[in-house]
Structure formats: C-alpha cells, structure tokens
Write an enzyme that holds these catalytic residues in place. Sequence first.
Site, PDB file in Angstrom:
ATOM      1  N   ASP A 194       0.864  -1.187   0.000  1.00 50.58           N
ATOM      2  CA  ASP A 194       0.000   0.000   0.000  1.00 50.58           C
ATOM      3  C   ASP A 194       0.901   1.237   0.000  1.00 50.58           C
ATOM      4  O   ASP A 194       1.587   1.502   0.979  1.00 50.58           O
ATOM      5  CB  ASP A 194      -0.891  -0.029   1.248  1.00 50.58           C
ATOM      6  CG  ASP A 194      -1.972   1.044   1.243  1.00 50.58           C
ATOM      7  OD1 ASP A 194      -1.967   1.889   0.325  1.00 50.58           O
ATOM      8  OD2 ASP A 194      -2.813   1.044   2.159  1.00 50.58           O
ATOM      9  N   ASP A 224      -4.174   6.797  -3.593  1.00 52.68           N
ATOM     10  CA  ASP A 224      -4.086   5.739  -2.582  1.00 52.68           C
ATOM     11  C   ASP A 224      -4.584   4.444  -3.200  1.00 52.68           C
ATOM     12  O   ASP A 224      -5.759   4.312  -3.545  1.00 52.68           O
ATOM     13  CB  ASP A 224      -4.956   6.134  -1.377  1.00 52.68           C
ATOM     14  CG  ASP A 224      -4.767   5.192  -0.188  1.00 52.68           C
ATOM     15  OD1 ASP A 224      -3.995   4.222  -0.304  1.00 52.68           O
ATOM     16  OD2 ASP A 224      -5.416   5.440   0.852  1.00 52.68           O
ATOM     17  N   HIS A 280     -12.239   5.621   2.707  1.00 53.43           N
ATOM     18  CA  HIS A 280     -12.290   6.991   3.244  1.00 53.43           C
ATOM     19  C   HIS A 280     -12.282   8.006   2.122  1.00 53.43           C
ATOM     20  O   HIS A 280     -11.801   7.741   1.008  1.00 53.43           O
ATOM     21  CB  HIS A 280     -11.079   7.240   4.149  1.00 53.43           C
ATOM     22  CG  HIS A 280      -9.768   6.803   3.542  1.00 53.43           C
ATOM     23  ND1 HIS A 280      -8.988   7.646   2.792  1.00 53.43           N
ATOM     24  CD2 HIS A 280      -9.132   5.599   3.555  1.00 53.43           C
ATOM     25  CE1 HIS A 280      -7.904   6.984   2.386  1.00 53.43           C
ATOM     26  NE2 HIS A 280      -7.975   5.736   2.821  1.00 53.43           N
ATOM     27  N   HIS A 314      -7.418  11.382   5.028  1.00 51.88           N
ATOM     28  CA  HIS A 314      -8.781  11.090   5.486  1.00 51.88           C
ATOM     29  C   HIS A 314      -9.509  12.421   5.648  1.00 51.88           C
ATOM     30  O   HIS A 314      -9.220  13.189   6.546  1.00 51.88           O
ATOM     31  CB  HIS A 314      -8.768  10.324   6.816  1.00 51.88           C
ATOM     32  CG  HIS A 314      -8.365   8.901   6.679  1.00 51.88           C
ATOM     33  ND1 HIS A 314      -9.260   7.864   6.707  1.00 51.88           N
ATOM     34  CD2 HIS A 314      -7.149   8.333   6.482  1.00 51.88           C
ATOM     35  CE1 HIS A 314      -8.623   6.719   6.538  1.00 51.88           C
ATOM     36  NE2 HIS A 314      -7.334   6.981   6.407  1.00 51.88           N
ATOM     37  N   GLU A 324     -11.428   0.663  -0.183  1.00 49.92           N
ATOM     38  CA  GLU A 324     -10.534  -0.436   0.194  1.00 49.92           C
ATOM     39  C   GLU A 324     -11.261  -1.420   1.095  1.00 49.92           C
ATOM     40  O   GLU A 324     -12.117  -1.038   1.895  1.00 49.92           O
ATOM     41  CB  GLU A 324      -9.280   0.091   0.887  1.00 49.92           C
ATOM     42  CG  GLU A 324      -9.515   0.846   2.182  1.00 49.92           C
ATOM     43  CD  GLU A 324      -8.222   1.352   2.812  1.00 49.92           C
ATOM     44  OE1 GLU A 324      -7.213   0.622   2.759  1.00 49.92           O
ATOM     45  OE2 GLU A 324      -8.223   2.466   3.350  1.00 49.92           O
ATOM     46  N   GLU A 380      -7.311  -1.983  -2.983  1.00 51.57           N
ATOM     47  CA  GLU A 380      -7.791  -0.612  -2.826  1.00 51.57           C
ATOM     48  C   GLU A 380      -7.620   0.168  -4.122  1.00 51.57           C
ATOM     49  O   GLU A 380      -6.637  -0.003  -4.840  1.00 51.57           O
ATOM     50  CB  GLU A 380      -7.003   0.075  -1.705  1.00 51.57           C
ATOM     51  CG  GLU A 380      -7.347   1.532  -1.477  1.00 51.57           C
ATOM     52  CD  GLU A 380      -6.516   2.147  -0.361  1.00 51.57           C
ATOM     53  OE1 GLU A 380      -6.940   3.181   0.193  1.00 51.57           O
ATOM     54  OE2 GLU A 380      -5.432   1.605  -0.051  1.00 51.57           O
TER      55      GLU A 380
END
Length: 502
Positions: free
Chosen positions: A260, A271, A340, A348, A375, A483
């Site tokens: 990640d 992300d 998120h 976030h 995710e 994700e």
Amino acid sequence: TIGHNNNQSFLHHKEVSVQKTANLQGLCPTIGYLERKNPFVRGKRITMSAEEEEKKSIEEPEEDDDDEEEGEGEGEAVAADGAKKKKKKKKGGAALGPVKEPIQKPPARGLKDTAFTDYYVKYGQTEPPTIAVADLFRGKQLPKGEMQEYTLEGHQHRISAEEKRAMERLEEDLYGKVRLGAEIHRQVRSYAQSFIKPGIELADMCARLENKNREITVEAGLERGIGFPTGCSLNHVAAHYTPNTGDTTVLNYDDVMKVDFGVQVDGRIIDSAWSVSFNPRYDPLLEAVKEATDTGIRTAGIDVRLCDIGAAIQETMESYEVELDGKTYPVKTIRNLNGHSIGQYQIHAGKSVPCVKNGCDESIRMEEGEIFAIETFGSTGRGYVIEDLECSHYMKNFDAPHVPLRLQSSKKLLAHINKTFGTLAFCRRWLDRPDGGSATVNGPTSGKQEKYMGALKNLCDVGIVQPYPPLCDVKGCYTAQYEHTIMLRPTCKEIVTRGDDY
C-alpha cells in the site's frame, strides 16, 4: 487505512485550504504542461488519431529557433561552399524510448492475467522506468481511469448531460493532477512487481519502490512526491507496517503481503493497494477481497448511502472460504478497517466507507466532486484488528492544536515535519535518511534527524502528531487488501488507479 476507527476525532476535519505555492507553469517542466498544454481548450477537446498519438509519444515536434542558420541570407548560405544550415535546437524533456510491447510477467499471484511488469514501455518509457511521467505525456492527454456510469435511480442521465460535461471542463486542472499521480502509481507498482519475490528484505523493497516513486514523480517536497509510507504488512498484520531502520524482515514464499503506497501531486493523494502471495492456496482469499473491493466501487456513486456500500462489500466478501492445512476458514470482513474520502493534503477527509452492514449512520452519503479510496480487508481470523507491534507510521494532525513546546528538540523536529511532510504521513525510516525525507526541501545530505525519538513522543503526547501502530488480527491468520482511488465526477465515476494488473 490510517485512521481506521470511525470514532477517531481527527477524521472530522474541514476541507484543507492550501495556498498554491506557484503557478503550475512555473513549477517545473514536468508539471507545468498540465496547464500549458491542457487537452481542453475553451471547452473544445483536442483529439488526435492513433497514428498521431503514437508518433507524438516517440518524439516532440521541433520548435522554431532564432538560430536556425548562419550567414547573411538564404541565397548566400547556399552559394558559399555548400555550407550546411545549423540544426534547430530541440526543446522539451528527456528523449523517449522506443514504443514496445510489454512482455515481462510478474512472479507473484493476486494480479490479473493481463498484468505486465514492463507495461509502461508501450508509452515509450524505459525499462526500468527513468523518464518523468509528466515528460512522457508532455503535450498529450494523460491516461484516464476506468469509467463507470452511475446506476442509482435519478442519476443515469448524468453521462450525457451537457451541463454536467461543462462542469467537468472547469475541473480539468484537478483531473490532470489526479491522473498524473495515478499513472505514476501504475508505473511504480508495475516496476515493483518485477522484484517483489521471496527472499527480498522488506526494507530494500520499500527503498527501491520509494526511490523510483521520487524519481519519476520528480519529487519536489510538498508540491509532488510520495503520498505516504509504503505499507508492506505481512500475514496477520493488516495495515500500517513498514520497516524501521535496522528491521531485517524477509518476504517468504508462504507470506501474504499487502503493498500500500501513495503518490501526491499538489496535495492530490493517490491511494491504492494490492496483495502479494506466491502459494496458490491463498488464491481464494485474494479473490474474495479483490471482488469485494470491486463490488464497493460498483455500488459507490453520487447520493449513495455509505452504509449500503458496506452491506454490499460484506455480502461479497463473506461468500468465500479458504482451505488451509485441511481446515476450511470463512473469509471475514475486517469490520473496523474502512475506505475513506480524500482531501488536498488530507488522506482522510472526514467520511469513512464501511466494509460491513450498518457500519455507519444511514444519513451519510457520497457527494458530487468527492474523491474516495475504496478499500477492503479480508481475514481468516476474527475479522477485527487492534494496534500492536512497534510503530513506524506517523502523521501531523490536520487540525493540530497550537501547543507551546518546551523542548528545543521538539521544536526542531516539528519544524522539519512542517516543511518536509506538512499533514502528509511519514515514517521513521524517512527521518533517518540523509535528506530527511526530501532532497528538494532539505538538500541531499542535510536533513537527517538525530536522536529524535524523545521529541517525536513529545509531539504525540501533546496531540500535534498522531502515531499509527500496525493493525493486527489474531496471530496465525492471514489478511489481504485491495484498494482503488475513485473520483465522483459530475457525469460518471472514474476509477483513476485501475490498471491491467488489478
């Protein structure tokens, strides 16, 4: 996954307002093209044929130069001993490589059959990649992600609404930054997939991945670079593990690793994550999580309730089971890890996307223009994580309080964090680097932080910095993660990080 608990207070922040450090045209030739050569001009989209695009990817057109030739005039130059004209100087970025067909397959499992570790050579990128991605697409349109139409009743008209298309033309600058970051992510992860094999030290793996990230992003501190530390959590550790200095952990054949990492361009964070395994016995676990993430993406959309996304994810995830050593384990959704929303310089941004039914208030919905990381995590254990092991991830709180600091070492470390990372996540390994996390900001050899652990603890104790220890399920189980980052555009949702690999 930073900030996994819905109830953590730092999630409820206002959207960041970050002053642009400079007109993009003045930043760097690798980024300025986003505004200088925008594919949308006065609302009209410039299109090129496939042949023109391929030709343009190999070489840039030569531009006029005042020093085209020597001599008094054209006729005199021709008559004087056949003197040759001075060649025009070529302008632009680095010379691109030849366009090739990708051929290298990744050694790990968990990816599509269409995955190639050298996929980027089809754009004229070198192998391994060395050309800045912005230079690679200079004067051309950046690759777009996968487009999905909105399916919620009352929103199907958006795909063809001229008003919505006009709204998108106003956001092309934002879309360009996000797509640039997404393409950098695809190229870096494809490169990483070529050397992630059993026997590699995780510290070496992270260093190679992050250095390549810095190289083809053309790292420039807070303007662009790495979005957050590379997570490489193993087995029962689901998230927030990256090696600290001196950690010699090695990847083994029977491990399940979650990779990640992030990219950021002008604070627009990309992300995305995938799971790595080599033993085929883990295939059902990885397939369950991959399908659950795709279910969450298909369900997402403008005005969709977040709780409905969680219910759909859980139903898909828990329809799978895994057989390990003669025993069958149901795949459980890790219920306290969530997707998120993402804001500028804010990983976030206030909304959490649950992975289980009734995971949040029914009134919370997705809204037009938001960016989300969707995710999911699956586990053969209890499906619930707790903080454990040595901490490596840290992040300055987005709304950090102003606290008078007594320790000079704390003031010094906070100043370093502010100028190098801002409100982006960082890790101890970066503080130990000679450049302290950014050669652009601190110089190649002038940024290393010495004896900082006491100061870092002090910043955490007073609430300025938040530590994020590894998140672990029961020891002996296996966890997996997939994700993607999506944009809720006015006309459709764009899965910007979708690739040929996952």
